[in-house]
Design a protein around this motif. Structure first.
Motif, PDB file in Angstrom:
ATOM      1  N   LEU A  37       0.826  -1.197   0.000  1.00  0.00           N
ATOM      2  CA  LEU A  37       0.000   0.000   0.000  1.00  0.00           C
ATOM      3  C   LEU A  37       0.868   1.258   0.000  1.00  0.00           C
ATOM      4  O   LEU A  37       0.580   2.223  -0.720  1.00  0.00           O
ATOM      5  CB  LEU A  37      -0.932  -0.008   1.211  1.00  0.00           C
ATOM      6  CG  LEU A  37      -1.916   1.155   1.299  1.00  0.00           C
ATOM      7  CD1 LEU A  37      -2.815   1.220   0.078  1.00  0.00           C
ATOM      8  CD2 LEU A  37      -2.756   1.045   2.579  1.00  0.00           C
ATOM      9  N   LYS A  41       1.046   4.189  -2.981  1.00  0.00           N
ATOM     10  CA  LYS A  41       0.881   5.620  -2.733  1.00  0.00           C
ATOM     11  C   LYS A  41       2.063   6.421  -3.285  1.00  0.00           C
ATOM     12  O   LYS A  41       1.898   7.538  -3.784  1.00  0.00           O
ATOM     13  CB  LYS A  41       0.731   5.877  -1.239  1.00  0.00           C
ATOM     14  CG  LYS A  41      -0.558   5.351  -0.639  1.00  0.00           C
ATOM     15  CD  LYS A  41      -0.604   5.613   0.861  1.00  0.00           C
ATOM     16  CE  LYS A  41      -1.903   5.114   1.470  1.00  0.00           C
ATOM     17  NZ  LYS A  41      -1.938   5.339   2.946  1.00  0.00           N
ATOM     18  N   MET A  57      -1.219  -6.904   6.384  1.00  0.00           N
ATOM     19  CA  MET A  57      -2.465  -6.421   5.792  1.00  0.00           C
ATOM     20  C   MET A  57      -2.838  -7.327   4.629  1.00  0.00           C
ATOM     21  O   MET A  57      -2.071  -7.483   3.688  1.00  0.00           O
ATOM     22  CB  MET A  57      -2.311  -4.971   5.297  1.00  0.00           C
ATOM     23  CG  MET A  57      -3.614  -4.308   4.861  1.00  0.00           C
ATOM     24  SD  MET A  57      -3.354  -2.616   4.218  1.00  0.00           S
ATOM     25  CE  MET A  57      -2.711  -1.796   5.671  1.00  0.00           C
ATOM     26  N   GLU A  61      -8.141  -5.905   2.260  1.00  0.00           N
ATOM     27  CA  GLU A  61      -8.027  -4.595   2.907  1.00  0.00           C
ATOM     28  C   GLU A  61      -7.220  -3.625   2.053  1.00  0.00           C
ATOM     29  O   GLU A  61      -7.565  -2.441   1.939  1.00  0.00           O
ATOM     30  CB  GLU A  61      -7.385  -4.747   4.293  1.00  0.00           C
ATOM     31  CG  GLU A  61      -7.377  -3.443   5.085  1.00  0.00           C
ATOM     32  CD  GLU A  61      -6.782  -3.593   6.474  1.00  0.00           C
ATOM     33  OE1 GLU A  61      -6.724  -2.588   7.201  1.00  0.00           O
ATOM     34  OE2 GLU A  61      -6.367  -4.727   6.820  1.00  0.00           O
ATOM     35  N   VAL A  62      -6.138  -4.111   1.458  1.00  0.00           N
ATOM     36  CA  VAL A  62      -5.329  -3.247   0.585  1.00  0.00           C
ATOM     37  C   VAL A  62      -6.185  -2.719  -0.566  1.00  0.00           C
ATOM     38  O   VAL A  62      -6.170  -1.529  -0.889  1.00  0.00           O
ATOM     39  CB  VAL A  62      -4.102  -4.005   0.033  1.00  0.00           C
ATOM     40  CG1 VAL A  62      -3.351  -3.136  -0.975  1.00  0.00           C
ATOM     41  CG2 VAL A  62      -3.178  -4.429   1.160  1.00  0.00           C
ATOM     42  N   GLN A  64      -9.469  -2.426  -0.705  1.00  0.00           N
ATOM     43  CA  GLN A  64     -10.460  -1.474  -0.206  1.00  0.00           C
ATOM     44  C   GLN A  64      -9.848  -0.097   0.021  1.00  0.00           C
ATOM     45  O   GLN A  64     -10.450   0.927  -0.314  1.00  0.00           O
ATOM     46  CB  GLN A  64     -11.063  -1.992   1.104  1.00  0.00           C
ATOM     47  CG  GLN A  64     -12.042  -3.139   0.917  1.00  0.00           C
ATOM     48  CD  GLN A  64     -12.550  -3.667   2.250  1.00  0.00           C
ATOM     49  OE1 GLN A  64     -11.811  -3.750   3.231  1.00  0.00           O
ATOM     50  NE2 GLN A  64     -13.812  -4.035   2.287  1.00  0.00           N
ATOM     51  N   LYS A  65      -8.654  -0.058   0.591  1.00  0.00           N
ATOM     52  CA  LYS A  65      -8.006   1.223   0.878  1.00  0.00           C
ATOM     53  C   LYS A  65      -7.628   1.952  -0.419  1.00  0.00           C
ATOM     54  O   LYS A  65      -7.715   3.180  -0.503  1.00  0.00           O
ATOM     55  CB  LYS A  65      -6.774   1.007   1.760  1.00  0.00           C
ATOM     56  CG  LYS A  65      -7.104   0.623   3.195  1.00  0.00           C
ATOM     57  CD  LYS A  65      -5.861   0.472   4.024  1.00  0.00           C
ATOM     58  CE  LYS A  65      -6.218   0.095   5.474  1.00  0.00           C
ATOM     59  NZ  LYS A  65      -6.967   1.184   6.156  1.00  0.00           N
ATOM     60  N   ILE A  66      -7.214   1.212  -1.423  1.00  0.00           N
ATOM     61  CA  ILE A  66      -6.888   1.835  -2.714  1.00  0.00           C
ATOM     62  C   ILE A  66      -8.130   2.454  -3.337  1.00  0.00           C
ATOM     63  O   ILE A  66      -8.127   3.603  -3.783  1.00  0.00           O
ATOM     64  CB  ILE A  66      -6.261   0.791  -3.673  1.00  0.00           C
ATOM     65  CG1 ILE A  66      -4.861   0.404  -3.201  1.00  0.00           C
ATOM     66  CG2 ILE A  66      -6.207   1.337  -5.103  1.00  0.00           C
ATOM     67  CD1 ILE A  66      -4.240  -0.739  -3.989  1.00  0.00           C
ATOM     68  N   ALA A  68     -10.906   3.330  -1.913  1.00  0.00           N
ATOM     69  CA  ALA A  68     -11.562   4.354  -1.101  1.00  0.00           C
ATOM     70  C   ALA A  68     -10.819   5.677  -1.116  1.00  0.00           C
ATOM     71  O   ALA A  68     -11.365   6.705  -0.709  1.00  0.00           O
ATOM     72  CB  ALA A  68     -11.694   3.859   0.345  1.00  0.00           C
ATOM     73  N   ASP A  69      -9.591   5.668  -1.601  1.00  0.00           N
ATOM     74  CA  ASP A  69      -8.755   6.871  -1.630  1.00  0.00           C
ATOM     75  C   ASP A  69      -8.981   7.610  -2.951  1.00  0.00           C
ATOM     76  O   ASP A  69      -8.771   7.057  -4.031  1.00  0.00           O
ATOM     77  CB  ASP A  69      -7.279   6.475  -1.484  1.00  0.00           C
ATOM     78  CG  ASP A  69      -6.373   7.686  -1.273  1.00  0.00           C
ATOM     79  OD1 ASP A  69      -6.564   8.711  -1.959  1.00  0.00           O
ATOM     80  OD2 ASP A  69      -5.445   7.584  -0.449  1.00  0.00           O
ATOM     81  N   ARG A  73      -8.018   5.672  -6.479  1.00  0.00           N
ATOM     82  CA  ARG A  73      -9.075   4.762  -6.904  1.00  0.00           C
ATOM     83  C   ARG A  73      -9.076   4.448  -8.394  1.00  0.00           C
ATOM     84  O   ARG A  73      -9.659   3.447  -8.826  1.00  0.00           O
ATOM     85  CB  ARG A  73     -10.440   5.311  -6.497  1.00  0.00           C
ATOM     86  CG  ARG A  73     -10.837   6.610  -7.186  1.00  0.00           C
ATOM     87  CD  ARG A  73     -12.173   7.106  -6.628  1.00  0.00           C
ATOM     88  NE  ARG A  73     -12.587   8.343  -7.257  1.00  0.00           N
ATOM     89  CZ  ARG A  73     -13.284   8.409  -8.391  1.00  0.00           C
ATOM     90  NH1 ARG A  73     -13.618   7.287  -9.009  1.00  0.00           N
ATOM     91  NH2 ARG A  73     -13.615   9.574  -8.896  1.00  0.00           N
ATOM     92  N   GLN A 213     -21.551   5.872   2.308  1.00  0.00           N
ATOM     93  CA  GLN A 213     -20.221   5.616   1.739  1.00  0.00           C
ATOM     94  C   GLN A 213     -19.990   6.358   0.429  1.00  0.00           C
ATOM     95  O   GLN A 213     -18.873   6.382  -0.089  1.00  0.00           O
ATOM     96  CB  GLN A 213     -20.025   4.105   1.500  1.00  0.00           C
ATOM     97  CG  GLN A 213     -20.827   3.518   0.335  1.00  0.00           C
ATOM     98  CD  GLN A 213     -22.218   3.066   0.737  1.00  0.00           C
ATOM     99  OE1 GLN A 213     -22.732   3.507   1.765  1.00  0.00           O
ATOM    100  NE2 GLN A 213     -22.809   2.176  -0.049  1.00  0.00           N
TER     101      GLN A 213
END
Length: 409
Positions: A37, A41, A57, A61-62, A64-66, A68-69, A73, A213
């Motif tokens: 992650l 970034k 991680m 989860e990785v 989802q975080k990508i 959601a950013d 995204r 969301q």
């Protein structure tokens, strides 16, 4: 060269994937989810090839975080895992994964999936009409083909979703987006040309606005006497609607336009149109395509006596649409109808065909159909417009927008 980040805690697998992709792409590697992650970034790759079961991680989860950013995204995510359960594949999609490949796989299978994902970007435009009728919704047996919902058009440029106007057609768009997203965060840009009722009346019924969301940015201009947000929220005053604009569950930002702006890969600008109140048209473009949206507009030289000012103003509108791949323009009246409705702020079919010819567009979509115009009448009007195009020696494609119609550029 496209850039790919490979995230896998198995050193042998990590090197194998890098060896396969290395001759074709720039490849960077990370040994676990957290490191992956951070690398994403920093490097801002075009694609991430992501394992699922990793220390610190996991891949879900990785992913989802990508997604959601806001800044990440648009990066494609390809899950590469030995977990072949259908439930895991579905969960990966819900997390935002763009693809899923089960280990072990053939070299050509991996290269093929990567190529497909990397080619799916903003070069292609997918446009769909959800509402095409002007003034007031007119559903019924006589408007089945061309549609009865008021204006709403969606544009997809890669991962960027743009929505033009929020007439009653936006309700069905909202249902489609909710089914497609399956609870994943939804991001979209909503452009409002003006706040007459037929262009905003569907907004309170746009389902995704009520999901926490989701995030929407709504663009428009300062009203004649009120802020843009105040005008939008006015129709959701308790007198008219049970939920207020400021109580929507999603994250909503309103932007009063003052100049050109960008939405992901799409560059946008606006031009004032001739319609009662404050009305603007939009021009949206990337390096690969351009779309101009004009609704509603009455030519200056029609409304006023022909003169230098009127000619200049009409020429400015044509220059705004100049050379675009697709012009979507309201064409509400016949010549006979216009004589009775002059100064109502709308164009005739002949006006719009003339504008398209002057602007040198490639495709013209007639839009904002009059509530009284049946499907049979629209068929005749389209035929007459095409005849006018041919007689003028022009080569652009002319058609009338129909509810549910898809256009790809």
């Amino acid at each position: 060269m496209k850039k790919i980040v490979v995230v896998d805690d198995d050193p042998a697998m990590r090197e194998l994937i890098a060896d396969i992709l290395g001759p074709h792409y720039e490849v960077l590697k990370a040994e676990d989810g957290a490191a992956g992650l951070e690398l994403v970034k920093k490097a801002m790759p075009d694609l991430v090839v992501l394992d699922l079961l990793m220390p610190r991680m996991h891949g879900f989860e990785v992913c989802q975080k990508i997604k959601a950013d806001e800044t990440l995204r648009r990066i494609k995510v390809l899950i590469s895992s030995s977990k072949s359960y259908s439930k895991d594949i579905q969960t990966a999609k819900q997390a935002g994964a763009d693809g899923y490949i089960v280990k072990p796989y053939a070299i050509d299978e991996l290269l093929g999936q990567v190529k497909i994902l990397l080619e799916k970007d903003a070069k292609a435009l997918e446009l769909k009409f959800w509402g095409t009728r002007g003034s007031i919704a007119s559903p019924g047996p006589q408007t089945l083909r061309y549609g009865g919902n008021t204006p709403c058009t969606s544009l997809r440029a890669g991962d960027d979703l743009l929505i033009l106007d929020a007439g009653t057609g936006i309700r069905e768009l909202g249902q489609a987006l909710a089914e497609e997203s399956q609870g994943r965060p939804l991001r979209a840009h909503l452009l409002i040309g003006h706040t007459h009722w037929d262009h905003i009346q569907g907004l309170p019924f746009f389902g995704p606005l009520y999901a926490p969301q989701n995030k929407f940015t709504i663009y428009g201009t300062h009203g004649t006497t009120q802020k843009f947000e105040d005008v939008l929220s006015g129709q959701m005053h308790p007198t008219y609607f049970p939920v207020s604009f400021r109580d929507l569950d999603s994250k909503v930002e309103t932007v009063e336009l003052s100049g050109p702006w960008e939405m992901g890969a799409v560059k946008a600008r606006y031009h004032y149109l001739n319609h009662p109140g404050i009305t603007i048209g939009f021009r949206l473009e990337t390096k690969d395509w351009s779309v101009c949206y004009l609704s509603d507009h009455e030519p200056y030289s029609r409304l006023n006596a022909k003169g230098e000012f009127s000619v200049q103003e009409d020429l400015a509108v044509a220059e705004f649409a100049s050379g675009c791949d697709l012009l979507i323009s309201e064409a509400q009246y016949t010549e006979e109808e216009y004589r009775a409705k002059k100064s109502w702020g709308h164009s005739t079919f002949a006006d719009v065909v003339g504008l398209a010819a002057k602007a040198g567009v490639k495709n013209l979509a007639l839009f904002h159909h009059d509530p009284s115009h049946t499907d049979e009448m629209m068929d005749r009007f389209v035929a007459e417009c095409r005849e006018h195009v041919a007689k003028g020696g022009h080569s652009f494609n002319c058609f009338a927008a129909q509810e549910g119609m898809r256009v790809t550029l």
